[in-house]
Write a protein that holds these residues in place. Structure first.
Motif, PDB file in Angstrom:
ATOM      1  N   SER A  11       0.833  -1.208   0.000  1.00  0.00           N
ATOM      2  CA  SER A  11       0.000   0.000   0.000  1.00  0.00           C
ATOM      3  C   SER A  11       0.865   1.255   0.000  1.00  0.00           C
ATOM      4  CB  SER A  11      -0.952  -0.003   1.188  1.00  0.00           C
ATOM      5  OG  SER A  11      -0.236   0.067   2.399  1.00  0.00           O
ATOM      6  N   ASN A  12       2.022   1.198   0.678  1.00  0.00           N
ATOM      7  CA  ASN A  12       2.930   2.349   0.674  1.00  0.00           C
ATOM      8  C   ASN A  12       3.476   2.610  -0.723  1.00  0.00           C
ATOM      9  OD1 ASN A  12       2.593   2.569   3.428  1.00  0.00           O
ATOM     10  ND2 ASN A  12       4.482   1.494   3.913  1.00  0.00           N
ATOM     11  N   ILE A  13       3.795   1.550  -1.424  1.00  0.00           N
ATOM     12  CA  ILE A  13       4.320   1.691  -2.780  1.00  0.00           C
ATOM     13  C   ILE A  13       3.246   2.255  -3.702  1.00  0.00           C
ATOM     14  CG2 ILE A  13       5.183   0.408  -4.782  1.00  0.00           C
ATOM     15  CD1 ILE A  13       6.623  -1.422  -2.725  1.00  0.00           C
ATOM     16  N   GLU A  14       2.034   1.797  -3.544  1.00  0.00           N
ATOM     17  CA  GLU A  14       0.949   2.318  -4.373  1.00  0.00           C
ATOM     18  C   GLU A  14       0.666   3.787  -4.058  1.00  0.00           C
ATOM     19  OE1 GLU A  14      -0.243   0.954  -7.108  1.00  0.00           O
ATOM     20  OE2 GLU A  14       1.252  -0.574  -6.631  1.00  0.00           O
ATOM     21  N   GLU A  15       0.794   4.186  -2.803  1.00  0.00           N
ATOM     22  CA  GLU A  15       0.639   5.598  -2.443  1.00  0.00           C
ATOM     23  C   GLU A  15       1.724   6.437  -3.113  1.00  0.00           C
ATOM     24  OE1 GLU A  15       0.393   6.207   1.788  1.00  0.00           O
ATOM     25  OE2 GLU A  15      -1.032   4.567   1.995  1.00  0.00           O
ATOM     26  N   ASP A  74      12.258   7.658  -5.265  1.00  0.00           N
ATOM     27  CA  ASP A  74      11.764   8.401  -4.113  1.00  0.00           C
ATOM     28  C   ASP A  74      12.884   8.680  -3.124  1.00  0.00           C
ATOM     29  OD1 ASP A  74       9.501   9.487  -2.493  1.00  0.00           O
ATOM     30  OD2 ASP A  74      10.157   7.898  -1.126  1.00  0.00           O
ATOM     31  N   TYR A  75      13.745   7.704  -2.893  1.00  0.00           N
ATOM     32  CA  TYR A  75      14.865   7.874  -1.973  1.00  0.00           C
ATOM     33  C   TYR A  75      15.777   9.010  -2.436  1.00  0.00           C
ATOM     34  CZ  TYR A  75      19.152   6.969   0.582  1.00  0.00           C
ATOM     35  OH  TYR A  75      20.261   7.113   1.349  1.00  0.00           O
ATOM     36  N   PHE A  76      16.166   8.986  -3.699  1.00  0.00           N
ATOM     37  CA  PHE A  76      17.085   9.995  -4.202  1.00  0.00           C
ATOM     38  C   PHE A  76      16.448  11.370  -4.325  1.00  0.00           C
ATOM     39  CE2 PHE A  76      19.413   6.198  -5.566  1.00  0.00           C
ATOM     40  CZ  PHE A  76      20.620   6.486  -4.957  1.00  0.00           C
ATOM     41  N   LEU A  77      15.157  11.439  -4.573  1.00  0.00           N
ATOM     42  CA  LEU A  77      14.489  12.735  -4.647  1.00  0.00           C
ATOM     43  C   LEU A  77      14.312  13.366  -3.268  1.00  0.00           C
ATOM     44  CD1 LEU A  77      11.721  12.073  -7.310  1.00  0.00           C
ATOM     45  CD2 LEU A  77      13.750  13.528  -7.555  1.00  0.00           C
ATOM     46  N   ASN A  78      14.269  12.555  -2.227  1.00  0.00           N
ATOM     47  CA  ASN A  78      13.984  13.070  -0.893  1.00  0.00           C
ATOM     48  C   ASN A  78      15.170  13.020   0.062  1.00  0.00           C
ATOM     49  OD1 ASN A  78      11.147  13.738  -1.178  1.00  0.00           O
ATOM     50  ND2 ASN A  78      10.928  11.565  -1.566  1.00  0.00           N
ATOM     51  N   GLU A  79      16.289  12.487  -0.379  1.00  0.00           N
ATOM     52  CA  GLU A  79      17.461  12.407   0.484  1.00  0.00           C
ATOM     53  C   GLU A  79      18.166  13.761   0.502  1.00  0.00           C
ATOM     54  OE1 GLU A  79      20.195  10.887   3.090  1.00  0.00           O
ATOM     55  OE2 GLU A  79      18.304  10.022   2.432  1.00  0.00           O
ATOM     56  N   ASP A  80      18.478  14.251   1.684  1.00  0.00           N
ATOM     57  CA  ASP A  80      19.199  15.510   1.824  1.00  0.00           C
ATOM     58  C   ASP A  80      20.700  15.254   1.785  1.00  0.00           C
ATOM     59  OD1 ASP A  80      16.889  16.977   2.088  1.00  0.00           O
ATOM     60  OD2 ASP A  80      16.854  16.783   4.264  1.00  0.00           O
ATOM     61  N   ASN A  81      21.398  16.048   1.015  1.00  0.00           N
ATOM     62  CA  ASN A  81      22.858  16.031   0.983  1.00  0.00           C
ATOM     63  C   ASN A  81      23.429  14.630   0.842  1.00  0.00           C
ATOM     64  OD1 ASN A  81      22.831  18.844   1.375  1.00  0.00           O
ATOM     65  ND2 ASN A  81      22.589  18.544   3.569  1.00  0.00           N
TER      66      ASN A  81
END
Length: 58
Positions: free
Chosen positions: A3-7, A37-44
């Protein structure tokens, strides 16, 4: 977890990252979607690289 992946998929289908289309998101594998998603939301991402402000070993 499914469900998280579908969201995430719905989130990016409605607002795809620059250079992508909603069709690209629909066709992505679950692993690719999570990686994006990881790379778009990872800081620095590269904060731990060598040569941190003024400290050099020669």
């Amino acid at each position: 977890m499914k469900s998280n992946i579908e969201e995430l998929r719905k989130k990016y289908i409605h607002n795809p990252p620059e250079g992508m289309t909603s069709m690209d998101i629909r066709n992505m594998s679950e692993d690719d979607l999570l990686d994006m998603d990881y790379f778009l939301n990872e800081d620095n991402l590269f904060d731990d690289e060598a040569g941190v402000e003024g400290f050099y070993i020669f």
